[in-house]
Design a protein around this motif. Structure first.
Motif, PDB file in Angstrom:
ATOM      1  N   THR A   1    -129.605  68.938  77.467  1.00 31.63           N
ATOM      2  CA  THR A   1    -129.905  68.195  78.694  1.00 31.63           C
ATOM      3  C   THR A   1    -130.283  66.748  78.436  1.00 31.63           C
ATOM      4  O   THR A   1    -130.080  65.898  79.305  1.00 31.63           O
ATOM      5  N   GLY A   2    -130.828  66.455  77.247  1.00 29.72           N
ATOM      6  CA  GLY A   2    -131.199  65.080  76.950  1.00 29.72           C
ATOM      7  C   GLY A   2    -130.020  64.130  77.000  1.00 29.72           C
ATOM      8  O   GLY A   2    -130.184  62.918  77.223  1.00 29.72           O
ATOM      9  N   GLU A   3    -128.799  64.643  76.802  1.00 27.75           N
ATOM     10  CA  GLU A   3    -127.612  63.800  76.837  1.00 27.75           C
ATOM     11  C   GLU A   3    -127.304  63.307  78.249  1.00 27.75           C
ATOM     12  O   GLU A   3    -126.529  62.377  78.423  1.00 27.75           O
ATOM     13  N   ILE A   4    -127.907  63.939  79.260  1.00 32.21           N
ATOM     14  CA  ILE A   4    -127.685  63.493  80.638  1.00 32.21           C
ATOM     15  C   ILE A   4    -128.366  62.151  80.880  1.00 32.21           C
ATOM     16  O   ILE A   4    -127.847  61.291  81.590  1.00 32.21           O
ATOM     17  N   GLY A   5    -129.522  61.969  80.291  1.00 31.69           N
ATOM     18  CA  GLY A   5    -130.214  60.684  80.366  1.00 31.69           C
ATOM     19  C   GLY A   5    -131.056  60.485  81.614  1.00 31.69           C
ATOM     20  O   GLY A   5    -132.245  60.218  81.533  1.00 31.69           O
ATOM     21  N   LEU A   6    -130.438  60.589  82.784  1.00 34.03           N
ATOM     22  CA  LEU A   6    -131.137  60.312  84.045  1.00 34.03           C
ATOM     23  C   LEU A   6    -130.449  61.060  85.167  1.00 34.03           C
ATOM     24  O   LEU A   6    -129.220  61.128  85.223  1.00 34.03           O
TER      25      LEU A   6
ATOM     26  N   MET B   1    -125.065  57.468  82.618  1.00 35.06           N
ATOM     27  CA  MET B   1    -124.762  56.040  82.643  1.00 35.06           C
ATOM     28  C   MET B   1    -124.433  55.550  84.050  1.00 35.06           C
ATOM     29  O   MET B   1    -124.780  54.418  84.411  1.00 35.06           O
ATOM     30  N   ARG B   2    -123.782  56.382  84.864  1.00 35.57           N
ATOM     31  CA  ARG B   2    -123.471  55.959  86.234  1.00 35.57           C
ATOM     32  C   ARG B   2    -124.744  55.743  87.031  1.00 35.57           C
ATOM     33  O   ARG B   2    -124.846  54.788  87.820  1.00 35.57           O
ATOM     34  N   ALA B   3    -125.747  56.606  86.846  1.00 34.92           N
ATOM     35  CA  ALA B   3    -127.031  56.420  87.524  1.00 34.92           C
ATOM     36  C   ALA B   3    -127.713  55.154  87.033  1.00 34.92           C
ATOM     37  O   ALA B   3    -128.261  54.374  87.823  1.00 34.92           O
TER      38      ALA B   3
END
Length: 371
Positions: free
Chosen positions: A192-197, A218-220
């Motif tokens: 899940t850490g790869e989601i970032g935000l 990155m899109r967020a």
């Protein structure tokens, strides 16, 4: 990714449908096709593969047939692929948490060019969304593993997984510990850490539930940066701190409302003075400089109090009109005006308002024809 061989699974006069012959899952091929990227056949860089259908688990070679057993090589845009994985895994977390907290089902999901939308079967408040978003990001911060499993039929009966429909055969289960368990054939990040935000940007009523707009990764990050840049500019315009722009905008809106009210009062005084000059007259046609539709109406009311009349206020894009006739019936006149001068408008028998796309000369000619 290389696929040593392919097998034909459907005949078509114009195309062959391909599917990896190895123990590969079809969404790998589909992701290649979704990006409209070429596949390499026998070392030749030719655009061969396109989606068979929006929800297909295979792709079609449209430019030329591929032989059974042909070697193909998939080439993908990793940045786009990874972004899709971030959106998809983030959506699972949000959907799983909402399902756990409120019992609502995810009844629609779309990765759009601007936003990712998720539809839920129940209502959510602003406080609900804040709590869900916070918990979703806590799942990200804890960097939990995203597990992919293919349980047996017996094991599947004991798993409380989400699914939009009943499933048979091999079922792929995506599990995010204490967040979501869902039947899914899509691509996901490993942890899940790869989601970032994960960020929820809006919530509107949709059918019997709500539709959320979210972005992840990155899109967020990019979208939040654009919002911050807009707020920075507004902060400078309003001479307010970035965290106080809303309060400053509300104060400015109140000040502007006061100014507009004062202007309308002054306009009313001016209209009353002008109306006195036409008291007792029959029909009058007046042209004024640009006015708001409300000002045109109030000017017409002032004229109507002293006499019957017609009034048109001009602006750069055409004219706004207000027609009034005490105890009269203007419906046929308005209909004729709109037809002759490319207009739109209407109202009550004695008062009508609208706009026309015509010159002053055309308007004068029209009213002159009425006698």
């Amino acid at each position: 990714t290389e696929y040593p061989s392919c097998r034909k699974i459907r005949h078509s006069p114009a195309a062959r449908t391909l599917f990896p012959a190895l123990d590969m899952v079809p969404w790998i091929i589909m992701d290649l096709a979704m990006e409209s990227l070429p596949l390499l056949l026998n070392g030749l860089d030719q655009p061969l593969i396109f989606p068979a259908a929006p929800d297909a688990d295979a792709v079609e070679a449209r430019t030329q047939p591929l032989e059974v057993g042909a070697e193909i090589k998939g080439v993908l845009d990793w940045e786009k692929r990874f972004s899709r994985m971030q959106q998809h895994s983030g959506e699972h977390i949000v959907s799983g948490l909402i399902h756990t907290r409120f019992g609502y089902d995810n009844v629609g999901f779309h990765m759009g060019a601007d936003m990712v939308t998720i539809d839920f079967s129940g209502m959510l408040t602003e406080e609900d969304l804040k709590a869900v978003e916070r918990e979703a990001n806590e799942v990200v911060w804890e960097n939990r593993e995203i597990k992919i499993t293919f349980p047996s039929a017996q094991e599947l009966e004991q798993i409380p997984y989400r699914s939009k429909k009943a499933l048979t055969g091999d079922v792929r289960i995506v599990t995010i510990e204490n967040a979501d368990i869902c039947a899914c054939c899509g691509t996901h990040v490993t942890r899940t850490g790869e989601i970032g935000l994960i960020k929820i940007f809006s919530c509107v009523k949709f059918h019997e539930g709500v539709r959320l707009e979210i972005l992840c990764g990155m899109r967020a990050y990019d979208y939040v940066n654009r919002l911050m840049e807009q707020n920075r500019k507004n902060s400078a315009l309003l001479s307010a701190k970035p965290t106080e722009t809303n309060a400053a905008a509300e104060r400015m809106a109140e000040e502007l409302a006061g100014v507009k009210y004062r202007v309308s009062q002054l306009e009313n005084e001016l209209f009353a003075l002008k109306a006195k000059a036409y008291a007792g007259m029959a029909d009058v046609l007046l042209f004024e400089s640009a006015m708001s539709p409300d000002a045109v109406r109030r000017f017409a009311d002032a004229i109507l109090a002293g006499c019957t009349g017609r009034i048109a206020g001009d602006d750069e894009a055409g004219y706004k009109y207000a027609l009034c006739q005490k105890d009269g019936d203007l419906r046929q006149t308005v209909k004729a005006l709109n037809a002759a001068c490319n207009g739109r408008g209407g109202g009550k028998p004695f008062f009508a308002q609208g706009s026309v796309q015509a010159s002053r000369a055309q308007l004068e000619a029209f009213f002159a024809s009425l006698g």
